[in-house]
Write a protein that holds these residues in place. Structure first.
Motif, PDB file in Angstrom:
ATOM      1  N   THR A 122     -20.274  23.138  -8.585  1.00 24.12           N
ATOM      2  CA  THR A 122     -21.371  23.535  -9.467  1.00 24.12           C
ATOM      3  C   THR A 122     -21.389  25.046  -9.652  1.00 24.12           C
ATOM      4  O   THR A 122     -21.559  25.550 -10.773  1.00 24.12           O
ATOM      5  CB  THR A 122     -22.724  23.058  -8.894  1.00 24.12           C
ATOM      6  OG1 THR A 122     -22.762  21.628  -8.916  1.00 24.12           O
ATOM      7  CG2 THR A 122     -23.888  23.600  -9.710  1.00 24.12           C
TER       8      THR A 122
ATOM      9  N   PRO B 251     -32.876  25.649 -20.032  1.00 27.02           N
ATOM     10  CA  PRO B 251     -33.552  24.404 -20.432  1.00 27.02           C
ATOM     11  C   PRO B 251     -34.793  24.659 -21.277  1.00 27.02           C
ATOM     12  O   PRO B 251     -35.522  25.641 -21.069  1.00 27.02           O
ATOM     13  CB  PRO B 251     -33.942  23.786 -19.085  1.00 27.02           C
ATOM     14  CG  PRO B 251     -34.120  24.961 -18.177  1.00 27.02           C
ATOM     15  CD  PRO B 251     -33.078  25.954 -18.596  1.00 27.02           C
TER      16      PRO B 251
ATOM     17  N   TRP C 126     -33.255  19.311 -19.053  1.00 29.10           N
ATOM     18  CA  TRP C 126     -32.771  19.216 -17.672  1.00 29.10           C
ATOM     19  C   TRP C 126     -33.542  18.115 -16.944  1.00 29.10           C
ATOM     20  O   TRP C 126     -34.768  18.134 -16.918  1.00 29.10           O
ATOM     21  CB  TRP C 126     -32.936  20.560 -16.961  1.00 29.10           C
ATOM     22  CG  TRP C 126     -32.645  20.519 -15.477  1.00 29.10           C
ATOM     23  CD1 TRP C 126     -31.865  19.633 -14.813  1.00 29.10           C
ATOM     24  CD2 TRP C 126     -33.154  21.430 -14.492  1.00 29.10           C
ATOM     25  NE1 TRP C 126     -31.838  19.922 -13.468  1.00 29.10           N
ATOM     26  CE2 TRP C 126     -32.623  21.023 -13.248  1.00 29.10           C
ATOM     27  CE3 TRP C 126     -33.990  22.547 -14.548  1.00 29.10           C
ATOM     28  CZ2 TRP C 126     -32.919  21.695 -12.058  1.00 29.10           C
ATOM     29  CZ3 TRP C 126     -34.275  23.221 -13.361  1.00 29.10           C
ATOM     30  CH2 TRP C 126     -33.743  22.790 -12.134  1.00 29.10           C
TER      31      TRP C 126
ATOM     32  N   ALA D 195     -24.936  12.197 -20.346  1.00 24.89           N
ATOM     33  CA  ALA D 195     -25.234  13.567 -19.917  1.00 24.89           C
ATOM     34  C   ALA D 195     -24.076  14.487 -20.293  1.00 24.89           C
ATOM     35  O   ALA D 195     -22.907  14.122 -20.182  1.00 24.89           O
ATOM     36  CB  ALA D 195     -25.472  13.613 -18.414  1.00 24.89           C
TER      37      ALA D 195
ATOM     38  N   VAL E  17     -28.633  17.977 -19.213  1.00 24.35           N
ATOM     39  CA  VAL E  17     -28.087  18.402 -17.929  1.00 24.35           C
ATOM     40  C   VAL E  17     -28.763  17.556 -16.854  1.00 24.35           C
ATOM     41  O   VAL E  17     -29.990  17.560 -16.719  1.00 24.35           O
ATOM     42  CB  VAL E  17     -28.328  19.894 -17.656  1.00 24.35           C
ATOM     43  CG1 VAL E  17     -27.837  20.268 -16.248  1.00 24.35           C
ATOM     44  CG2 VAL E  17     -27.627  20.752 -18.704  1.00 24.35           C
TER      45      VAL E  17
ATOM     46  N   LEU F  67     -27.603  19.949  -7.510  1.00 27.58           N
ATOM     47  CA  LEU F  67     -28.603  21.001  -7.514  1.00 27.58           C
ATOM     48  C   LEU F  67     -28.247  22.002  -6.425  1.00 27.58           C
ATOM     49  O   LEU F  67     -28.075  21.626  -5.262  1.00 27.58           O
ATOM     50  CB  LEU F  67     -29.995  20.423  -7.239  1.00 27.58           C
ATOM     51  CG  LEU F  67     -31.145  21.431  -7.333  1.00 27.58           C
ATOM     52  CD1 LEU F  67     -31.402  21.771  -8.797  1.00 27.58           C
ATOM     53  CD2 LEU F  67     -32.409  20.875  -6.679  1.00 27.58           C
TER      54      LEU F  67
ATOM     55  N   VAL G   2     -38.021  20.332 -18.716  1.00 26.34           N
ATOM     56  CA  VAL G   2     -37.465  19.905 -17.440  1.00 26.34           C
ATOM     57  C   VAL G   2     -38.247  18.702 -16.923  1.00 26.34           C
ATOM     58  O   VAL G   2     -39.485  18.666 -17.008  1.00 26.34           O
ATOM     59  CB  VAL G   2     -37.516  21.046 -16.395  1.00 26.34           C
ATOM     60  CG1 VAL G   2     -36.938  20.585 -15.061  1.00 26.34           C
ATOM     61  CG2 VAL G   2     -36.777  22.276 -16.911  1.00 26.34           C
TER      62      VAL G   2
ATOM     63  N   VAL H 207     -31.926  22.048 -24.813  1.00 24.58           N
ATOM     64  CA  VAL H 207     -31.382  21.522 -23.567  1.00 24.58           C
ATOM     65  C   VAL H 207     -32.499  20.885 -22.746  1.00 24.58           C
ATOM     66  O   VAL H 207     -33.554  21.492 -22.536  1.00 24.58           O
ATOM     67  CB  VAL H 207     -30.703  22.634 -22.739  1.00 24.58           C
ATOM     68  CG1 VAL H 207     -30.209  22.082 -21.399  1.00 24.58           C
ATOM     69  CG2 VAL H 207     -29.559  23.259 -23.525  1.00 24.58           C
TER      70      VAL H 207
ATOM     71  N   ILE I 150     -30.954  28.503 -13.885  1.00 23.00           N
ATOM     72  CA  ILE I 150     -31.765  28.439 -15.106  1.00 23.00           C
ATOM     73  C   ILE I 150     -31.194  29.359 -16.176  1.00 23.00           C
ATOM     74  O   ILE I 150     -31.214  29.036 -17.375  1.00 23.00           O
ATOM     75  CB  ILE I 150     -33.235  28.760 -14.783  1.00 23.00           C
ATOM     76  CG1 ILE I 150     -33.806  27.664 -13.876  1.00 23.00           C
ATOM     77  CG2 ILE I 150     -34.067  28.866 -16.059  1.00 23.00           C
ATOM     78  CD1 ILE I 150     -35.129  28.001 -13.245  1.00 23.00           C
TER      79      ILE I 150
ATOM     80  N   THR J 169     -28.981  16.660 -12.803  1.00 25.21           N
ATOM     81  CA  THR J 169     -28.643  17.148 -11.469  1.00 25.21           C
ATOM     82  C   THR J 169     -29.086  16.170 -10.401  1.00 25.21           C
ATOM     83  O   THR J 169     -30.048  15.417 -10.575  1.00 25.21           O
ATOM     84  CB  THR J 169     -29.284  18.522 -11.177  1.00 25.21           C
ATOM     85  OG1 THR J 169     -30.712  18.429 -11.312  1.00 25.21           O
ATOM     86  CG2 THR J 169     -28.742  19.580 -12.112  1.00 25.21           C
TER      87      THR J 169
ATOM     88  N   HIS K 194     -33.736  16.187 -13.250  1.00 23.83           N
ATOM     89  CA  HIS K 194     -33.299  16.237 -11.854  1.00 23.83           C
ATOM     90  C   HIS K 194     -33.768  15.015 -11.078  1.00 23.83           C
ATOM     91  O   HIS K 194     -34.946  14.651 -11.112  1.00 23.83           O
ATOM     92  CB  HIS K 194     -33.817  17.484 -11.151  1.00 23.83           C
ATOM     93  CG  HIS K 194     -33.477  17.486  -9.688  1.00 23.83           C
ATOM     94  ND1 HIS K 194     -32.189  17.556  -9.233  1.00 23.83           N
ATOM     95  CD2 HIS K 194     -34.269  17.358  -8.587  1.00 23.83           C
ATOM     96  CE1 HIS K 194     -32.186  17.495  -7.914  1.00 23.83           C
ATOM     97  NE2 HIS K 194     -33.432  17.367  -7.491  1.00 23.83           N
TER      98      HIS K 194
ATOM     99  N   ILE L  23     -28.209  27.272 -17.815  1.00 18.07           N
ATOM    100  CA  ILE L  23     -28.421  26.106 -18.675  1.00 18.07           C
ATOM    101  C   ILE L  23     -29.522  26.307 -19.709  1.00 18.07           C
ATOM    102  O   ILE L  23     -29.603  25.552 -20.681  1.00 18.07           O
ATOM    103  CB  ILE L  23     -28.718  24.845 -17.830  1.00 18.07           C
ATOM    104  CG1 ILE L  23     -30.098  24.943 -17.153  1.00 18.07           C
ATOM    105  CG2 ILE L  23     -27.618  24.599 -16.808  1.00 18.07           C
ATOM    106  CD1 ILE L  23     -30.540  23.629 -16.517  1.00 18.07           C
TER     107      ILE L  23
END
Length: 408
Positions: A36, A121, A51, A98, A80, A104, A124, A49, A116, A82, A53, A119
């Motif tokens: 990563t 975002p 994100w 994805a 994205v 992460l 989120v 984008v 951050i 994670t 998680h 990417i």
């Protein structure tokens, strides 16, 4: 408190590095985080984008409906995804919806900023239990909207203790929580947070969609035939199989059993076969169903969620071990679910029991008694089936609510 948190994160990261020499998951996590770190500077994402998680595979299944709806309605959005745990990342690292699937990074202030920055975002989504102080603080400072999906709170959590003011700072980073139940909402309200909706669990939307799109399996259909007494056992372990096999070998021939074991390697399948004294066959070795068979062994993966529809009663494995597997895949077809005693950490299992659509058993004797009740009283079976189906239908809709409120 922030200093203690940072020390804890550093200590955990150090222990993971030490453990990586002899522990596979620790090794995967260390290696994955290195990858990563190498990928982040090279990420170039244009447009909006999102994100998402998820800690592990179970949480991914709760976030997946959001991703699928996003790609359906807004295909231009970049996703994205994670994971914290190797058990999630290693299974879904090639998830086709994805744009990037990453580990992460450890929750440090520097890592949060770098991630951050990489990417960028626009929105989120943190799934269920995930609360990382530096990531959330950095997102809040940049005024990037953060949403909690399928969140469930417990009064034992630090947020709700007298010493919880520092932990509540993380909750302040969220624009809205989509919680699973009223209890979670009340806990939030009691500490001054009203930015929540009781939306339920997005997994219900997922299992309903799977059921609606499920494939037909001709060999399974042939095996079931006209029988109205079919038990489908999903994700079974050896203790579950002992109960099921003892039952099927001592009950009348009208009852049939489909076993989809949790482990399908040859050794485990041979163990099942060695215990069977009634006619059976294995799915992958049959061109057509045996007319004499009482048991069908599903010795391949990817079929279970569709196979439940061929039964009248489901048995969910794992309850005599670390915990039961997925009850919703069966309940969505409107059938009662039975499972062993280790179920209490699974909210849907507790709910199904309370409603009369789920039943826990402590022994083979209890399993036999419950099955005799179902087969001798079709009305009782029908009522339990209805309760299970109603529960799933009632809990669906979280994904639509989130999509409407967040994306319009």
């Amino acid at each position: 408190m922030t200093l203690l948190y940072n020390i804890g994160i550093a200590a955990y990261s150090g222990l993971i590095r030490l453990a990586s020499s002899f522990n596979k998951k620790a090794r995967q996590l260390c290696f994955g985080r290195k990858i990563t770190a190498q990928i982040l500077p090279k990420i170039k994402l244009e447009g909006k984008v999102i994100w998402i998680h998820a800690a592990s595979l179970g949480e991914f299944e709760q976030g997946r409906p959001i991703i699928e709806k996003l790609k359906e309605r807004h295909p231009q959005y970049k996703i994205v995804l994670t994971f914290f745990s190797p058990s999630g990342y290693e299974v879904r690292k090639n998830f086709e919806l994805a744009d990037f699937v990453l580990y992460l990074p450890a929750d440090t202030k520097r890592n949060a900023r770098q991630f951050i920055d990489a990417i960028h975002p626009d929105k989120v989504f943190f799934i269920k239990y995930e609360f990382w102080y530096h990531f959330l603080t950095e997102l809040a400072s940049r005024q990037i909207p953060v949403y909690g999906v399928s969140v469930i709170f417990r009064k034992e959590q630090s947020f709700f203790k007298f010493y919880g003011s520092w932990f509540r700072k993380m909750l302040s980073a969220f624009n809205k929580f989509y919680v699973q139940d009223d209890v979670s909402g009340e806990l939030l309200k009691n500490i001054g947070f009203t930015n929540y909706s009781v939306a339920g669990d997005t997994r219900f939307d997922r299992v309903r969609d799977i059921a609606m799109e499920s494939k037909d399996f001709e060999i399974v259909r042939q095996f079931v035939g006209d029988s109205q007494k079919v038990i489908v056992a999903g994700s079974s372990w050896a203790p579950d199989e002992d109960i099921l096999i003892d039952y099927i070998q001592n009950v009348n021939k009208e009852v049939k059993l489909i076993i989809a074991p949790h482990e399908i390697h040859k050794e485990h399948i041979r163990q099942i076969e060695s215990k069977l004294q009634v006619p059976y066959f294995k799915y992958t070795e049959a061109e057509s169903a045996s007319t004499e068979a009482r048991v069908l062994i599903i010795n391949t993966i990817g079929m279970l969620s569709a196979i439940y529809k061929y039964g009248q009663v489901a048995y969910i494995g794992g309850g005599f071990g670390v915990g039961i597997h997925n009850t919703l895949e069966a309940a969505t077809y409107g059938m009662p679910v039975l499972f062993g005693p280790n179920f209490r950490k699974f909210k849907e299992a507790r709910d199904l029991i309370d409603l009369g659509g789920g039943f826990t058993i402590q022994s083979g004797t209890e399993f036999k008694e419950r099955m005799e009740e179902f087969w001798s009283d079709p009305l009782a079976l029908a009522e339990s089936s209805e309760k299970a189906g109603e529960y799933v239908n009632k809990m669906c809709g979280a994904t639509s609510l989130i999509m409407k409120e967040v994306f319009g």
